[in-house]
Scaffold this motif. Structure first.
Motif, PDB file in Angstrom:
ATOM      1  N   LEU A  40      -5.831   9.987 -14.667  1.00 34.61           N
ATOM      2  CA  LEU A  40      -5.181   8.938 -15.453  1.00 34.61           C
ATOM      3  C   LEU A  40      -4.082   9.520 -16.332  1.00 34.61           C
ATOM      4  O   LEU A  40      -2.972   8.973 -16.398  1.00 34.61           O
ATOM      5  CB  LEU A  40      -6.231   8.229 -16.312  1.00 34.61           C
ATOM      6  N   GLU A  41      -4.375  10.620 -17.010  1.00 33.71           N
ATOM      7  CA  GLU A  41      -3.370  11.247 -17.868  1.00 33.71           C
ATOM      8  C   GLU A  41      -2.131  11.653 -17.071  1.00 33.71           C
ATOM      9  O   GLU A  41      -0.999  11.471 -17.520  1.00 33.71           O
ATOM     10  CB  GLU A  41      -3.982  12.467 -18.562  1.00 33.71           C
ATOM     11  N   VAL A  42      -2.356  12.207 -15.892  1.00 39.51           N
ATOM     12  CA  VAL A  42      -1.237  12.641 -15.054  1.00 39.51           C
ATOM     13  C   VAL A  42      -0.480  11.437 -14.502  1.00 39.51           C
ATOM     14  O   VAL A  42       0.762  11.417 -14.489  1.00 39.51           O
ATOM     15  CB  VAL A  42      -1.758  13.538 -13.906  1.00 39.51           C
ATOM     16  N   ALA A  43      -1.203  10.419 -14.052  1.00 39.60           N
ATOM     17  CA  ALA A  43      -0.553   9.254 -13.438  1.00 39.60           C
ATOM     18  C   ALA A  43       0.307   8.489 -14.431  1.00 39.60           C
ATOM     19  O   ALA A  43       1.359   7.937 -14.060  1.00 39.60           O
ATOM     20  CB  ALA A  43      -1.618   8.331 -12.842  1.00 39.60           C
ATOM     21  N   ARG A  44      -0.114   8.443 -15.672  1.00 40.03           N
ATOM     22  CA  ARG A  44       0.665   7.661 -16.629  1.00 40.03           C
ATOM     23  C   ARG A  44       1.747   8.472 -17.340  1.00 40.03           C
ATOM     24  O   ARG A  44       2.604   7.897 -18.028  1.00 40.03           O
ATOM     25  CB  ARG A  44      -0.267   7.020 -17.652  1.00 40.03           C
ATOM     26  N   ALA A 103       2.977  15.795  -7.239  1.00 37.70           N
ATOM     27  CA  ALA A 103       3.340  14.584  -6.506  1.00 37.70           C
ATOM     28  C   ALA A 103       3.802  13.479  -7.442  1.00 37.70           C
ATOM     29  O   ALA A 103       4.620  12.626  -7.058  1.00 37.70           O
ATOM     30  CB  ALA A 103       2.148  14.101  -5.680  1.00 37.70           C
ATOM     31  N   ARG A 104       3.304  13.486  -8.672  1.00 38.58           N
ATOM     32  CA  ARG A 104       3.654  12.428  -9.616  1.00 38.58           C
ATOM     33  C   ARG A 104       5.088  12.528 -10.112  1.00 38.58           C
ATOM     34  O   ARG A 104       5.567  11.626 -10.821  1.00 38.58           O
ATOM     35  CB  ARG A 104       2.687  12.458 -10.795  1.00 38.58           C
ATOM     36  N   ARG A 105       5.790  13.583  -9.752  1.00 41.41           N
ATOM     37  CA  ARG A 105       7.203  13.672 -10.119  1.00 41.41           C
ATOM     38  C   ARG A 105       7.993  12.541  -9.482  1.00 41.41           C
ATOM     39  O   ARG A 105       9.017  12.122 -10.015  1.00 41.41           O
ATOM     40  CB  ARG A 105       7.783  15.032  -9.703  1.00 41.41           C
ATOM     41  N   TRP A 106       7.522  12.026  -8.334  1.00 34.37           N
ATOM     42  CA  TRP A 106       8.226  10.905  -7.709  1.00 34.37           C
ATOM     43  C   TRP A 106       8.246   9.693  -8.641  1.00 34.37           C
ATOM     44  O   TRP A 106       9.225   8.939  -8.685  1.00 34.37           O
ATOM     45  CB  TRP A 106       7.555  10.500  -6.386  1.00 34.37           C
ATOM     46  N   ASP A 107       7.203   9.506  -9.418  1.00 32.89           N
ATOM     47  CA  ASP A 107       7.111   8.343 -10.299  1.00 32.89           C
ATOM     48  C   ASP A 107       8.113   8.384 -11.441  1.00 32.89           C
ATOM     49  O   ASP A 107       8.351   7.355 -12.091  1.00 32.89           O
ATOM     50  CB  ASP A 107       5.695   8.237 -10.881  1.00 32.89           C
ATOM     51  N   ILE A 108       8.672   9.537 -11.701  1.00 39.24           N
ATOM     52  CA  ILE A 108       9.623   9.664 -12.811  1.00 39.24           C
ATOM     53  C   ILE A 108      10.951   9.014 -12.466  1.00 39.24           C
ATOM     54  O   ILE A 108      11.608   8.405 -13.317  1.00 39.24           O
ATOM     55  CB  ILE A 108       9.838  11.147 -13.169  1.00 39.24           C
ATOM     56  N   HIS A 109      11.361   9.111 -11.220  1.00 36.52           N
ATOM     57  CA  HIS A 109      12.707   8.707 -10.820  1.00 36.52           C
ATOM     58  C   HIS A 109      12.687   7.404 -10.025  1.00 36.52           C
ATOM     59  O   HIS A 109      11.634   6.921  -9.618  1.00 36.52           O
ATOM     60  CB  HIS A 109      13.345   9.835 -10.017  1.00 36.52           C
ATOM     61  N   ARG A 110      13.840   6.832  -9.793  1.00 42.06           N
ATOM     62  CA  ARG A 110      13.936   5.530  -9.131  1.00 42.06           C
ATOM     63  C   ARG A 110      14.302   5.641  -7.654  1.00 42.06           C
ATOM     64  O   ARG A 110      14.494   4.630  -6.983  1.00 42.06           O
ATOM     65  CB  ARG A 110      14.969   4.647  -9.855  1.00 42.06           C
ATOM     66  N   ASP A 111      14.403   6.858  -7.157  1.00 37.50           N
ATOM     67  CA  ASP A 111      14.737   7.025  -5.744  1.00 37.50           C
ATOM     68  C   ASP A 111      13.544   6.636  -4.880  1.00 37.50           C
ATOM     69  O   ASP A 111      12.390   6.904  -5.228  1.00 37.50           O
ATOM     70  CB  ASP A 111      15.108   8.483  -5.448  1.00 37.50           C
ATOM     71  N   PRO A 112      13.806   6.014  -3.723  1.00 39.04           N
ATOM     72  CA  PRO A 112      12.689   5.690  -2.819  1.00 39.04           C
ATOM     73  C   PRO A 112      12.144   6.959  -2.171  1.00 39.04           C
ATOM     74  O   PRO A 112      12.792   8.016  -2.205  1.00 39.04           O
ATOM     75  CB  PRO A 112      13.334   4.766  -1.784  1.00 39.04           C
ATOM     76  N   HIS A 113      10.974   6.855  -1.594  1.00 43.09           N
ATOM     77  CA  HIS A 113      10.459   7.967  -0.797  1.00 43.09           C
ATOM     78  C   HIS A 113      11.438   8.247   0.343  1.00 43.09           C
ATOM     79  O   HIS A 113      12.066   7.321   0.891  1.00 43.09           O
ATOM     80  CB  HIS A 113       9.090   7.622  -0.234  1.00 43.09           C
ATOM     81  N   ALA A 114      11.569   9.511   0.706  1.00 40.19           N
ATOM     82  CA  ALA A 114      12.559   9.896   1.713  1.00 40.19           C
ATOM     83  C   ALA A 114      12.284   9.272   3.071  1.00 40.19           C
ATOM     84  O   ALA A 114      13.182   9.192   3.912  1.00 40.19           O
ATOM     85  CB  ALA A 114      12.599  11.417   1.838  1.00 40.19           C
ATOM     86  N   GLY A 115      11.066   8.845   3.314  1.00 39.59           N
ATOM     87  CA  GLY A 115      10.698   8.223   4.586  1.00 39.59           C
ATOM     88  C   GLY A 115       9.206   8.004   4.617  1.00 39.59           C
ATOM     89  O   GLY A 115       8.482   8.370   3.676  1.00 39.59           O
ATOM     90  N   PRO A 116       8.696   7.415   5.692  1.00 35.71           N
ATOM     91  CA  PRO A 116       7.252   7.186   5.795  1.00 35.71           C
ATOM     92  C   PRO A 116       6.430   8.453   5.628  1.00 35.71           C
ATOM     93  O   PRO A 116       5.345   8.421   5.040  1.00 35.71           O
ATOM     94  CB  PRO A 116       7.104   6.585   7.199  1.00 35.71           C
ATOM     95  N   GLU A 117       6.962   9.586   6.138  1.00 33.15           N
ATOM     96  CA  GLU A 117       6.212  10.835   6.027  1.00 33.15           C
ATOM     97  C   GLU A 117       6.088  11.270   4.569  1.00 33.15           C
ATOM     98  O   GLU A 117       5.050  11.808   4.162  1.00 33.15           O
ATOM     99  CB  GLU A 117       6.884  11.938   6.844  1.00 33.15           C
ATOM    100  N   GLY A 171      11.845  -1.945 -11.120  1.00 32.76           N
ATOM    101  CA  GLY A 171      13.074  -1.432 -10.533  1.00 32.76           C
ATOM    102  C   GLY A 171      12.897  -0.299  -9.553  1.00 32.76           C
ATOM    103  O   GLY A 171      13.867   0.367  -9.193  1.00 32.76           O
ATOM    104  N   ARG A 172      11.668  -0.075  -9.087  1.00 33.80           N
ATOM    105  CA  ARG A 172      11.415   0.994  -8.120  1.00 33.80           C
ATOM    106  C   ARG A 172      11.476   0.438  -6.697  1.00 33.80           C
ATOM    107  O   ARG A 172      11.392  -0.770  -6.469  1.00 33.80           O
ATOM    108  CB  ARG A 172      10.047   1.632  -8.370  1.00 33.80           C
ATOM    109  N   GLN A 173      11.591   1.349  -5.741  1.00 38.11           N
ATOM    110  CA  GLN A 173      11.562   1.001  -4.315  1.00 38.11           C
ATOM    111  C   GLN A 173      10.332   1.677  -3.708  1.00 38.11           C
ATOM    112  O   GLN A 173      10.431   2.777  -3.165  1.00 38.11           O
ATOM    113  CB  GLN A 173      12.840   1.465  -3.629  1.00 38.11           C
ATOM    114  N   PRO A 174       9.191   1.042  -3.785  1.00 39.12           N
ATOM    115  CA  PRO A 174       7.949   1.719  -3.408  1.00 39.12           C
ATOM    116  C   PRO A 174       7.799   2.011  -1.922  1.00 39.12           C
ATOM    117  O   PRO A 174       7.133   2.983  -1.548  1.00 39.12           O
ATOM    118  CB  PRO A 174       6.859   0.748  -3.880  1.00 39.12           C
ATOM    119  N   LEU A 175       8.396   1.179  -1.078  1.00 41.41           N
ATOM    120  CA  LEU A 175       8.250   1.371   0.368  1.00 41.41           C
ATOM    121  C   LEU A 175       9.554   1.921   0.948  1.00 41.41           C
ATOM    122  O   LEU A 175      10.637   1.384   0.718  1.00 41.41           O
ATOM    123  CB  LEU A 175       7.887   0.054   1.047  1.00 41.41           C
ATOM    124  N   PRO A 176       9.464   3.010   1.689  1.00 43.22           N
ATOM    125  CA  PRO A 176      10.681   3.618   2.250  1.00 43.22           C
ATOM    126  C   PRO A 176      11.292   2.742   3.326  1.00 43.22           C
ATOM    127  O   PRO A 176      10.640   1.854   3.886  1.00 43.22           O
ATOM    128  CB  PRO A 176      10.173   4.937   2.842  1.00 43.22           C
TER     129      PRO A 176
END
Length: 250
Positions: A40-44, A103-117, A171-176
């Protein structure tokens, strides 16, 4: 630094996992609560500030905590202290803890995942990794890792799909690109089937670690059926959790 402090954090910030812990035997809670509080601490961490640099620093602090667990540093922290004890007493794989944080570094920024992988890897390092860590804390053998991680991945996919509307509102793009919600839900059901096919490798003693996935199948099936905001009714939630806790089946 007490288990009670971890319990309070999880109850307030991650009520579904808290319910899963409360459905687990009493002797499993001391292992599960510090892990879930840590998660929880890491996710938030990426969400408590608008400054990416500060969020990065928060995550790096946790990476340092995990890396230096053997030193006994940060023992006074209400989550880091019990986490250090888990790592020391149960030999939790530090690499898995570190990947969960990174992995939680992705949550910091607004870029979508690079792809399904990339999204699949994110779910592997977060949800699947957390469930494997919980299982290890309860004594899971190496041979159970494939099944536990597959079940954790399916559970993580369900939780992620549940969060999609909120992520989009922020404002995020959760699905690539090239992946829809139903595609991810079908992958989650495939991983769930893989986990169940390998269920014999999972000792009953670690069933409490898998209780956190009690909603996964129901949520995934709702998304496959076309529901954009999956949610189980209160009656469904209670029944599924009680059934899994009572039977040990998942």
């Amino acid at each position: 630094m007490s288990i009670e402090a971890c319990a309070g954090l999880v109850q307030r910030g991650d009520p579904d996992r808290f319910l899963a812990v409360m459905a687990a035997p009493l002797d499993a809670r001391a292992q599960l609560l510090p892990l879930y509080a840590f998660n929880l601490e890491v996710a938030r961490a990426p969400w408590v500030t608008q400054e990416p640099l500060i969020a990065e620093m928060r995550l790096q602090w946790w990476r340092d905590v995990v890396e230096n667990a053997a030193s006994g540093a940060a023992q006074a922290h209400e989550v880091a202290g019990p986490l250090h004890e888990l790592i020391r007493d149960f030999g939790l794989p530090v690499a898995a803890l570190d990947r969960l944080i990174a992995a939680r570094r992705w949550d910091i920024h607004r870029d979508p995942h690079a792809g399904p992988e990339a999204l699949a890897e994110y779910l592997e390092d977060t949800g699947a990794g957390l469930m494997w860590l919980a299982a290890r804390a309860l004594g899971a053998p190496d041979g159970a890792e494939t099944a536990v991680r597959a079940y954790g991945w399916a559970s993580a996919a369900a939780g992620y799909l549940r969060a999609v509307p909120e992520l989009e509102a922020r404002g995020r793009q959760p699905l690539p690109q090239g992946m829809g919600a139903q595609d991810l839900a079908r992958l989650g059901l495939e991983r769930l089937a893989e986990a169940r096919a390998a269920r014999r490798a999972v000792p009953k003693a670690i069933a409490p670690a898998l209780l956190a996935g009690w909603q996964a199948e129901g949520l995934l099936r709702q998304v496959v059926a076309g529901r954009s905001a999956p949610e189980l009714s209160e009656a469904q939630r209670r029944w599924r959790l009680l059934w899994q806790a009572f039977t040990g089946r998942w």
